[in-house]
Design a protein around this motif. Structure first.
Motif, short mmCIF file in Angstrom:
data_model
loop_
_atom_site.label_atom_id
_atom_site.label_comp_id
_atom_site.label_asym_id
_atom_site.label_seq_id
_atom_site.Cartn_x
_atom_site.Cartn_y
_atom_site.Cartn_z
N ILE A 165 43.99 5.37 85.26
CA ILE A 165 43.66 5.49 83.94
C ILE A 165 42.22 4.98 83.80
O ILE A 165 41.28 5.64 82.98
N TYR A 166 42.10 3.62 83.91
CA TYR A 166 40.97 2.94 83.85
C TYR A 166 39.83 3.64 84.64
O TYR A 166 38.60 3.90 83.95
N GLN A 167 39.97 3.98 85.81
CA GLN A 167 38.96 4.72 86.60
C GLN A 167 38.74 6.07 86.26
O GLN A 167 37.45 6.43 86.12
N ALA A 168 39.50 6.92 85.57
CA ALA A 168 39.35 7.89 84.88
C ALA A 168 38.24 7.80 83.82
O ALA A 168 37.23 8.40 83.54
N GLY A 169 38.46 6.58 83.00
CA GLY A 169 37.63 6.37 81.94
C GLY A 169 36.12 6.09 82.41
O GLY A 169 35.08 6.54 81.90
N ILE A 170 36.07 5.20 83.43
CA ILE A 170 34.83 4.77 84.07
C ILE A 170 34.10 5.95 84.53
O ILE A 170 32.85 5.91 84.44
N ASP A 171 34.82 7.00 85.37
CA ASP A 171 34.14 8.26 85.94
C ASP A 171 33.55 9.03 84.90
O ASP A 171 32.46 9.67 85.31
N GLU A 172 34.31 9.38 83.71
CA GLU A 172 33.69 9.84 82.49
C GLU A 172 32.40 9.36 82.05
O GLU A 172 31.55 10.09 81.57
N GLY A 173 32.09 8.18 82.26
CA GLY A 173 30.81 7.62 81.99
C GLY A 173 30.62 7.20 80.49
O GLY A 173 29.32 6.28 80.27
#
Length: 158
Positions: A12-20
């Motif tokens: 979930i953290y990585q998804a937030g990171i990927d969204e920018g």
């Protein structure tokens, strides 16, 4: 939040990171580093009814080791993209506010990119106020980014 949640929390953290628009981070840390940085008594997950799927998470960290700041924490809250708009983040903030107040913490703060209007609105609904904008505070993917500094002062403690 326990090590059993690690894989889903970090995804979930990585998804937030990927969204920018969630963090200056560009990749998630390993669980050991993540676990060490977060206060064990002030980190939580929201799960679906089967308790198997993590829908979101919230965690607090110390802002300083100085005793004057012992009642001040910084938090992060992330929700799985498929679970957004369902009140998950608001529920997590409520649990964090309760746990920090019970522990004598008087201020919760957070930094949010101004483009993250959903997070800014969520925090304001939860009683956070805008302190100000830290202009061009850091480089993110080659461009300078601003961060809106928010805080929630406990009415129960101060």
């Amino acid at each position: 939040m326990t090590a059993n949640h690690a894989q889903q929390v970090l995804a979930i953290y990585q998804a937030g990171i990927d969204e920018g628009n969630a963090t200056f981070e560009t990749r998630t840390p390993g669980w050991a580093a993540f676990d060490t940085a977060k206060l064990p008594e002030h980190r939580f997950v929201a799960t679906d009814s089967s308790r198997e799927q993590v829908l979101g998470w919230i965690a607090a960290s110390r802002v300083s080791d100085r005793c004057a700041y012992s009642g001040v924490v910084e938090h992060s809250v992330y929700v799985h993209p498929a679970a957004r708009g369902q009140g998950v983040a608001r529920a997590l903030l409520g649990v964090l506010i309760s746990s920090t107040e019970a522990a004598g913490i008087w201020t919760i703060q957070s930094g949010v990119f101004p483009e993250n209007t959903a997070s800014l609105a969520l925090h304001q609904r939860a009683g956070f106020r805008v302190i100000g904008t830290r202009e061009h505070i850091g480089l993110h993917h080659g461009r300078w980014r601003d961060v809106v500094l928010l805080e929630r002062r406990s009415r129960a403690i101060t």
